[in-house]
Design a protein around this motif. Sequence first.
Motif, mmCIF file in Angstrom:
data_model
loop_
_atom_site.group_PDB
_atom_site.id
_atom_site.type_symbol
_atom_site.label_atom_id
_atom_site.label_comp_id
_atom_site.label_asym_id
_atom_site.label_seq_id
_atom_site.Cartn_x
_atom_site.Cartn_y
_atom_site.Cartn_z
ATOM 1 N N CYS A 7 0.856 -1.187 0.000
ATOM 2 C CA CYS A 7 0.000 0.000 0.000
ATOM 3 C C CYS A 7 0.893 1.238 0.000
ATOM 4 C CB CYS A 7 -0.908 0.018 1.226
ATOM 5 S SG CYS A 7 -1.930 1.500 1.296
ATOM 6 N N SER A 9 -0.468 4.313 0.155
ATOM 7 C CA SER A 9 -1.307 5.435 0.576
ATOM 8 C C SER A 9 -0.698 6.239 1.718
ATOM 9 C CB SER A 9 -2.678 4.944 0.993
ATOM 10 O OG SER A 9 -3.233 4.190 -0.055
ATOM 11 N N CYS A 10 0.194 5.636 2.489
ATOM 12 C CA CYS A 10 0.883 6.420 3.509
ATOM 13 C C CYS A 10 2.248 5.775 3.737
ATOM 14 C CB CYS A 10 0.065 6.506 4.798
ATOM 15 S SG CYS A 10 0.398 5.222 6.007
ATOM 16 N N LEU A 12 3.611 4.169 5.959
ATOM 17 C CA LEU A 12 3.751 2.887 6.657
ATOM 18 C C LEU A 12 4.019 1.757 5.668
ATOM 19 C CD1 LEU A 12 1.164 2.693 9.563
ATOM 20 C CD2 LEU A 12 3.619 3.057 9.677
ATOM 21 N N GLY A 13 3.445 1.852 4.462
ATOM 22 C CA GLY A 13 3.693 0.857 3.422
ATOM 23 C C GLY A 13 3.314 -0.559 3.806
ATOM 24 N N CYS A 14 2.071 -0.772 4.203
ATOM 25 C CA CYS A 14 1.648 -2.109 4.637
ATOM 26 C C CYS A 14 1.682 -3.110 3.480
ATOM 27 C CB CYS A 14 0.220 -2.070 5.175
ATOM 28 S SG CYS A 14 0.049 -1.011 6.598
ATOM 29 N N ASN A 31 -3.893 -4.923 5.407
ATOM 30 C CA ASN A 31 -3.980 -3.469 5.541
ATOM 31 C C ASN A 31 -4.246 -3.075 6.994
ATOM 32 O OD1 ASN A 31 -6.467 -4.828 4.776
ATOM 33 N ND2 ASN A 31 -7.443 -2.849 5.088
ATOM 34 N N THR A 32 -3.663 -1.927 7.387
ATOM 35 C CA THR A 32 -3.842 -1.444 8.757
ATOM 36 C C THR A 32 -5.092 -0.579 8.849
ATOM 37 O OG1 THR A 32 -1.455 -1.441 8.986
ATOM 38 C CG2 THR A 32 -2.669 -0.204 10.641
ATOM 39 N N CYS A 33 -5.449 0.069 7.756
ATOM 40 C CA CYS A 33 -6.615 0.950 7.808
ATOM 41 C C CYS A 33 -7.438 0.818 6.527
ATOM 42 C CB CYS A 33 -6.183 2.405 8.034
ATOM 43 S SG CYS A 33 -5.440 3.139 6.572
ATOM 44 N N ARG A 35 -8.003 2.842 4.148
ATOM 45 C CA ARG A 35 -7.388 3.344 2.920
ATOM 46 C C ARG A 35 -6.640 2.250 2.178
ATOM 47 N NH1 ARG A 35 -5.484 9.043 2.951
ATOM 48 N NH2 ARG A 35 -3.511 8.170 2.309
ATOM 49 N N GLY A 36 -6.084 1.328 2.936
ATOM 50 C CA GLY A 36 -5.350 0.218 2.336
ATOM 51 C C GLY A 36 -6.275 -0.667 1.519
#
Lengths: 120, 417
Positions: A7, A9-10, A12-14, A31-33, A35-36
């Motif tokens: 990901c 999107s932020c 963190l790059g999950c 995904n953590t959130c 958005r992922g």
Amino acid sequence: MKKSLICVSCPLGCPIEVEIENGEVVAVTGNTCKRGDAYARAEITNPVRSLTTSVKVENGMYAVVPVKSSGPVPKDKMFDCMKKINAVTVKAPVKIGDVVIENILDLGVDIIATNCDPGI
Amino acid sequence: MLNYDLVVVGGGPAGMAAALKAKEEGVEKIVILERAQTLGGILEQCIHTGFGLHYFGEELSGPEYAGRFIELVEKTDIDVFTDTMVLNISDSKVVTAVNNNEGLMQFQAIAVVLAMGCRERPRGALSIAGSRPSGIMTAGTAQKYVNIDGYMPGKKVVILGSGDIGLIMARRMTLEGAEVKVVCELMPYSGGLTRNIVQCLDDFGIPLRLSCTVIKTHGKERLEGVTIAKVDERLQPIPGTEEYIECDTLLLSVGLIPENELSKDVGVELDRVTSGPVVDEYRETLKPGIFACGNVLQVHDLVDYVTEESQIAGKGAADYIFGKKKGGTFINTKGIDGVRYIVPQRVNIEGTEKLKLYFRVGQVYTGAKVVVECDGEILSSRKKVKLAPGEMENVVITPEMLAKMNENSEITVRIEQ
Ligand SMILES: Cc1cc2nc3c(=O)[nH]c(=O)nc-3n(C[C@H](O)[C@H](O)[C@H](O)COP(=O)(O)OP(=O)(O)OC[C@H]3O[C@@H](n4cnc5c(N)ncnc54)[C@H](O)[C@@H]3O)c2cc1C
Ligand code: SF4
């Protein structure tokens, strides 16, 4: 079919796993959130990226002012957008949030200034 | 001599956040000294987005992130001197600076916050054969040329080092029409964030070659090409793997070094691994009343953490100014078994608030555990999907954990596979 993605999107790059059946996303994990999840689904169907670059300024304190797309643009339209953006010049003063190009290439996103230039 | 409660050296995100926090805590006379034309620091040239997701809950570009803080500073009575270069900080906290309009200036401070940021490792730090043609520069210099001065430094580009600035510049130059031929990384892993490899290299089909370096540059006046080669485990070029690549530009993205000349001169003790000051959990250095935060303390990849850290320093400075700073019993933190360093290096065991220890690992780990231990007792153990040198990690220490420690305790953080 499973597909591994990162990901973007932020920062963190999950690492995300997407389960695809008959071209449809049936599960997203890792995904953590939220958005992922949205990122992973878009990445399979219609990959998009936000675009940041700069435009020339006339009478500016600086030669260029940075801009971004107000929303993501399709990945394969990035270079077309760049061509459009590099063809324009804005006049100082410029404020953060000023619209530099409205609805670029009819994509439904604007190109907006991300820094100010009070001019000379 | 001008009298101030707090003098902040450097007006990047670190300096601004520290000054604002100190103001919020009630410190009256604060001044920020910044050598550039405007506040904002290096963020002014980082025009890509990805800043502020943690802190503001939205994705901002560097100038927008800085802009939010500049606006906040302008709303306060914090004094700002731009175009002002700090030359020296004395033992008695007299800060000497020079400015074109006022000439030499002296500020007497009660507390000082060091927020000078970092600079890029220059070419001199590398051993590349060949003369010094033009077209070789750090990635940050190229970033300034393209994003501030508005011109492209070249058309065919090779990038040495896969730090974030190098990756971001690979995309930036590609978007502006250059051909980025390859990114070479000496180590077997990238030093940049994974997301940047995906969206700056993979998106544009730019190859990343790991365990590979530039061994020679070609060209007299202008760079004409470079020779790259694979390296072995001892990072030595492997004969027979050389390859010539035609290019007119070589960007170096081989690491950042905290800018600590001023800190050294005033006798602030530095950590050998971070190259930044040794600090306690309030970000106070071993010189009482001198605090440090942001990239001058440790190289950060996320500005959100810079802001968080700088607020701690700002609060620490305010407490010091108001004489609220309690004594305490300080013990050391230590990174072992794969943990390269920990910031803060010292922790007050009489502390009553939860605190975070920030650290970086020395290599890539998957599925390893981060173990925090003190006096033979495991305080916490957490499994991580992935740990990489490019990403700063943290562990939490609670007051309950601290309560069990004594002056001889040492907190260690290690990686267990
Ligand atoms: C070239 C470069 C590019 C970067 N690009 C990115 C990126 O793309 N994305 C990202 O997340 N992070 C990036 N970083 C990391 C980024 O620096 C941090 O996230 C953040 O900006 C650090 O904030 P800071 O306030 O500690 O340092 P800085 O932003 O560097 O601010 C330090 C300030 O101190 C001033 N200063 C230094 N010495 C003196 C002195 N003697 N007197 C007066 N003023 C002084 C400097 O002029 C500067 O304005 C980059 C760093 C560098 C060096
Ligand atoms: S899933 Fe959420 S937290 Fe993870 S990288 Fe994507 S946006 Fe960031």
